[in-house]
Write a protein that holds these residues in place. Sequence first.
Motif, PDB file in Angstrom:
ATOM      1  N   LEU A 111    -106.716  19.716  74.489  1.00  0.00           N
ATOM      2  CA  LEU A 111    -106.937  19.897  72.992  1.00  0.00           C
ATOM      3  C   LEU A 111    -105.676  18.578  72.397  1.00  0.00           C
ATOM      4  CD1 LEU A 111    -108.362  19.372  70.539  1.00  0.00           C
ATOM      5  CD2 LEU A 111    -106.779  21.685  69.771  1.00  0.00           C
ATOM      6  N   LEU A 112    -104.672  19.251  73.063  1.00  0.00           N
ATOM      7  CA  LEU A 112    -103.226  17.630  72.737  1.00  0.00           C
ATOM      8  C   LEU A 112    -102.750  16.933  73.357  1.00  0.00           C
ATOM      9  CD1 LEU A 112     -99.754  18.789  72.522  1.00  0.00           C
ATOM     10  CD2 LEU A 112     -99.171  18.929  74.158  1.00  0.00           C
ATOM     11  N   PHE A 113    -104.211  17.011  74.403  1.00  0.00           N
ATOM     12  CA  PHE A 113    -103.709  14.844  75.273  1.00  0.00           C
ATOM     13  C   PHE A 113    -104.773  14.504  74.630  1.00  0.00           C
ATOM     14  CE2 PHE A 113    -102.871  17.823  79.131  1.00  0.00           C
ATOM     15  CZ  PHE A 113    -101.302  17.391  79.078  1.00  0.00           C
ATOM     16  N   ALA A 114    -105.689  14.625  73.767  1.00  0.00           N
ATOM     17  CA  ALA A 114    -106.736  14.213  73.065  1.00  0.00           C
ATOM     18  C   ALA A 114    -105.832  13.615  71.812  1.00  0.00           C
ATOM     19  CB  ALA A 114    -107.811  15.073  73.339  1.00  0.00           C
ATOM     20  N   LEU A 115    -105.318  14.137  71.375  1.00  0.00           N
ATOM     21  CA  LEU A 115    -104.630  13.796  69.512  1.00  0.00           C
ATOM     22  C   LEU A 115    -104.219  12.912  69.053  1.00  0.00           C
ATOM     23  CD1 LEU A 115    -101.968  17.169  68.937  1.00  0.00           C
ATOM     24  CD2 LEU A 115    -104.503  16.964  68.175  1.00  0.00           C
ATOM     25  N   ASP A 116    -104.579  12.640  68.722  1.00  0.00           N
ATOM     26  CA  ASP A 116    -104.473  10.804  68.170  1.00  0.00           C
ATOM     27  C   ASP A 116    -102.969  10.850  67.286  1.00  0.00           C
ATOM     28  OD1 ASP A 116    -104.683   8.411  66.535  1.00  0.00           O
ATOM     29  OD2 ASP A 116    -105.996   9.265  64.774  1.00  0.00           O
ATOM     30  N   ASP A 117    -102.329   9.991  68.005  1.00  0.00           N
ATOM     31  CA  ASP A 117    -101.086   9.198  67.634  1.00  0.00           C
ATOM     32  C   ASP A 117    -101.095   7.849  66.527  1.00  0.00           C
ATOM     33  OD1 ASP A 117    -101.683   7.234  69.615  1.00  0.00           O
ATOM     34  OD2 ASP A 117    -100.300   7.865  71.388  1.00  0.00           O
ATOM     35  N   GLU A 118    -102.244   7.313  66.095  1.00  0.00           N
ATOM     36  CA  GLU A 118    -101.884   6.547  65.247  1.00  0.00           C
ATOM     37  C   GLU A 118    -100.717   6.869  64.072  1.00  0.00           C
ATOM     38  OE1 GLU A 118    -105.309   3.536  63.024  1.00  0.00           O
ATOM     39  OE2 GLU A 118    -105.940   5.340  63.394  1.00  0.00           O
ATOM     40  N   ASN A 119     -99.979   5.598  64.274  1.00  0.00           N
ATOM     41  CA  ASN A 119     -98.915   5.694  63.772  1.00  0.00           C
ATOM     42  C   ASN A 119     -97.668   6.609  63.079  1.00  0.00           C
ATOM     43  OD1 ASN A 119    -100.416   3.735  61.655  1.00  0.00           O
ATOM     44  ND2 ASN A 119    -101.251   5.275  60.767  1.00  0.00           N
ATOM     45  N   TYR A 170     -91.805  23.108  71.773  1.00  0.00           N
ATOM     46  CA  TYR A 170     -92.784  23.379  72.383  1.00  0.00           C
ATOM     47  C   TYR A 170     -93.458  22.364  74.227  1.00  0.00           C
ATOM     48  CZ  TYR A 170     -94.829  23.303  67.980  1.00  0.00           C
ATOM     49  OH  TYR A 170     -95.204  24.936  66.727  1.00  0.00           O
ATOM     50  N   ALA A 171     -92.675  21.543  74.894  1.00  0.00           N
ATOM     51  CA  ALA A 171     -92.484  21.009  75.483  1.00  0.00           C
ATOM     52  C   ALA A 171     -92.659  22.728  76.697  1.00  0.00           C
ATOM     53  CB  ALA A 171     -91.946  20.028  75.858  1.00  0.00           C
ATOM     54  N   ILE A 172     -92.210  22.858  76.142  1.00  0.00           N
ATOM     55  CA  ILE A 172     -91.821  24.373  76.967  1.00  0.00           C
ATOM     56  C   ILE A 172     -92.978  25.457  76.738  1.00  0.00           C
ATOM     57  CG2 ILE A 172     -90.647  26.748  77.027  1.00  0.00           C
ATOM     58  CD1 ILE A 172     -87.972  24.946  77.107  1.00  0.00           C
ATOM     59  N   ALA A 173     -93.266  25.808  75.716  1.00  0.00           N
ATOM     60  CA  ALA A 173     -94.395  26.276  75.359  1.00  0.00           C
ATOM     61  C   ALA A 173     -95.615  25.890  75.771  1.00  0.00           C
ATOM     62  CB  ALA A 173     -94.773  26.497  74.334  1.00  0.00           C
ATOM     63  N   PHE A 174     -95.984  24.967  75.571  1.00  0.00           N
ATOM     64  CA  PHE A 174     -97.299  24.326  76.630  1.00  0.00           C
ATOM     65  C   PHE A 174     -97.375  23.627  77.953  1.00  0.00           C
ATOM     66  CE2 PHE A 174     -98.185  22.565  72.236  1.00  0.00           C
ATOM     67  CZ  PHE A 174     -99.356  22.769  72.303  1.00  0.00           C
ATOM     68  N   GLU A 175     -96.685  24.389  78.632  1.00  0.00           N
ATOM     69  CA  GLU A 175     -95.647  24.050  79.860  1.00  0.00           C
ATOM     70  C   GLU A 175     -96.199  23.102  80.643  1.00  0.00           C
ATOM     71  OE1 GLU A 175     -97.418  28.163  81.728  1.00  0.00           O
ATOM     72  OE2 GLU A 175     -97.532  29.439  80.346  1.00  0.00           O
ATOM     73  N   ALA A 226    -104.129  23.012  69.115  1.00  0.00           N
ATOM     74  CA  ALA A 226    -103.709  23.710  70.678  1.00  0.00           C
ATOM     75  C   ALA A 226    -102.719  24.747  70.623  1.00  0.00           C
ATOM     76  CB  ALA A 226    -102.972  21.742  70.677  1.00  0.00           C
ATOM     77  N   ALA A 227    -101.763  24.590  70.157  1.00  0.00           N
ATOM     78  CA  ALA A 227    -100.439  25.554  70.344  1.00  0.00           C
ATOM     79  C   ALA A 227    -101.586  27.290  70.003  1.00  0.00           C
ATOM     80  CB  ALA A 227     -99.302  25.748  69.260  1.00  0.00           C
ATOM     81  N   ALA A 228    -102.404  27.363  68.640  1.00  0.00           N
ATOM     82  CA  ALA A 228    -103.482  28.261  68.999  1.00  0.00           C
ATOM     83  C   ALA A 228    -104.387  28.874  70.140  1.00  0.00           C
ATOM     84  CB  ALA A 228    -103.659  28.260  67.948  1.00  0.00           C
ATOM     85  N   LEU A 229    -104.664  27.768  71.426  1.00  0.00           N
ATOM     86  CA  LEU A 229    -105.643  27.722  72.303  1.00  0.00           C
ATOM     87  C   LEU A 229    -104.401  28.696  73.360  1.00  0.00           C
ATOM     88  CD1 LEU A 229    -107.278  24.973  72.318  1.00  0.00           C
ATOM     89  CD2 LEU A 229    -107.976  27.468  71.425  1.00  0.00           C
ATOM     90  N   LEU A 230    -102.842  28.172  72.826  1.00  0.00           N
ATOM     91  CA  LEU A 230    -102.222  28.886  74.028  1.00  0.00           C
ATOM     92  C   LEU A 230    -102.302  30.586  74.969  1.00  0.00           C
ATOM     93  CD1 LEU A 230     -99.227  26.954  74.164  1.00  0.00           C
ATOM     94  CD2 LEU A 230    -100.223  26.922  75.773  1.00  0.00           C
ATOM     95  N   PRO A 231    -101.867  31.173  75.797  1.00  0.00           N
ATOM     96  CA  PRO A 231    -102.436  32.355  76.227  1.00  0.00           C
ATOM     97  C   PRO A 231    -101.013  33.434  75.091  1.00  0.00           C
ATOM     98  CG  PRO A 231    -101.960  31.605  78.138  1.00  0.00           C
ATOM     99  CD  PRO A 231    -101.841  30.305  77.285  1.00  0.00           C
ATOM    100  N   LEU A 232    -101.667  34.588  74.747  1.00  0.00           N
ATOM    101  CA  LEU A 232    -100.505  34.966  73.611  1.00  0.00           C
ATOM    102  C   LEU A 232     -99.543  36.019  74.711  1.00  0.00           C
ATOM    103  CD1 LEU A 232    -103.348  36.891  71.685  1.00  0.00           C
ATOM    104  CD2 LEU A 232    -102.015  35.020  70.887  1.00  0.00           C
ATOM    105  N   VAL A 280    -100.503  20.229  66.375  1.00  0.00           N
ATOM    106  CA  VAL A 280    -100.034  20.448  68.090  1.00  0.00           C
ATOM    107  C   VAL A 280    -100.646  21.578  67.571  1.00  0.00           C
ATOM    108  CG1 VAL A 280     -98.846  19.274  68.994  1.00  0.00           C
ATOM    109  CG2 VAL A 280     -97.615  21.058  67.357  1.00  0.00           C
ATOM    110  N   GLN A 281    -100.938  22.389  66.446  1.00  0.00           N
ATOM    111  CA  GLN A 281    -101.301  23.764  65.807  1.00  0.00           C
ATOM    112  C   GLN A 281    -102.593  24.503  66.740  1.00  0.00           C
ATOM    113  OE1 GLN A 281     -98.459  26.284  64.862  1.00  0.00           O
ATOM    114  NE2 GLN A 281     -97.447  24.474  65.203  1.00  0.00           N
TER     115      GLN A 281
END
Length: 416
Positions: free
Chosen positions: A305-313, A158-163, A223-229, A220-221
């Motif tokens: 969208l990825l950077f705004a994800l809630d990481d609580e718990n 996922y780190a690679i996919a999100f560049e 956010a991943a859906a917004l990545l270029p096809l 993350v799904q």
Amino acid sequence: MANHFTSKYLLRKSIKKTSEVWFLLVILIAASCAPVPDSAPSIDSTPVPNLPAPQTNLRLENIRYAVVGQENKANVWSLFDENGSSYVGYATRAKNWVRLFTIDPVSSKLQPQAAQTLPGKFNQEGEYYTAEVLLREDLYWTDNTPFIAADVVFTVNYAIAFELTHDWHTYYDAQYLHHAEVVNAHAVKFYFKQKPNTAVWEYGILLSPILQKVFWESKVQPAAALLPLESLKTQMARFNDQINYRQKEIGGYYRALLLYPFNSKEYQAVELEIKRFQRELDSLEGRLSVLDQQYSAQVVSAHELLFALDDENEPLLGEWLPDGERKIKANSLYQSSFSQAEFYFFPTAELAIAAVQNNDADIVLSAGGVGQKIFHELENDTSVAIYESTSNQVRFLAFNYDRAELKDSALRRALN
């Protein structure tokens, strides 16, 4: 590489007898993304199924940090990206996440953390170079689920996919690393486009943070859906190929101009061909530019969208584990020089130093040090011990011996 933070700090005299331990601890924090040394330390390949408890005479029960700056609450995706990176974030949170290996602060050698032993040798399999890493089988996240190969593979891919940029790019450099696969529950296989060097492997991937797949995958799904096809990437690659072909053709026609007298019929005919191909090239580059903008916009949207994800718990497995507001505790799975630490945040170095002088904190952490004026004022304060971290940056000259003049040892000595 990513930002390299240096740290200076102040230590109260009351705990000066253990200052060496904390000096090393803070250096390790500050150098978590330090440049790779010219001579890479070897990896300690000793298995670590059960690490011994740290020596009690080197252990502090509680340490209080006065941190200059605002508390960094970015989620892990943002923290190790340019978007949310900061000295404060690294100093207070970088060790929350488990790594395959860590750097021993005393020997400066790589030693296993989540890995069992030194990875195997690189093998060439078709178009890829591959290497396997065996994982410890006794590690559990803070939600009591086991640490497994799927966690490593999820993080890498996922780190690679999100560049992702900044430290993520250093950790998982897509120029070298293509992807990772699960071999079994406790073995991971890495696939490289080209054979990695020490910076990419030992000081990149093996020191990289690993996230829990179960917690993050569903989050993350969207956010991943917004990545270029892939279709957009294929279209851009096709335009690039056509542009390269047209550029070579134009270069050939320019060379042909040299064969004919200026303004002769043959010369003018070649000029017409150059103009025709240039129009085609301009059109292709214009269309590719539109696709580039579309591609970049989609990546930016995915990142936002990825950077705004809630990481609580979020389940963690690092050397440090959150233990209530502003507190961390040492993970009993690893060696540590303290049981608990507290972080207090101050807007200025002056306020942080005042906290140390008033016995409300023990150490000051500051990205830029405390400044020469304050430094000199504190030199005569016997209640405070001052330490300064050394730089681990190295400058060197490389000589190309294929050039005759650079084979001359006298010239090389003069340049040095």
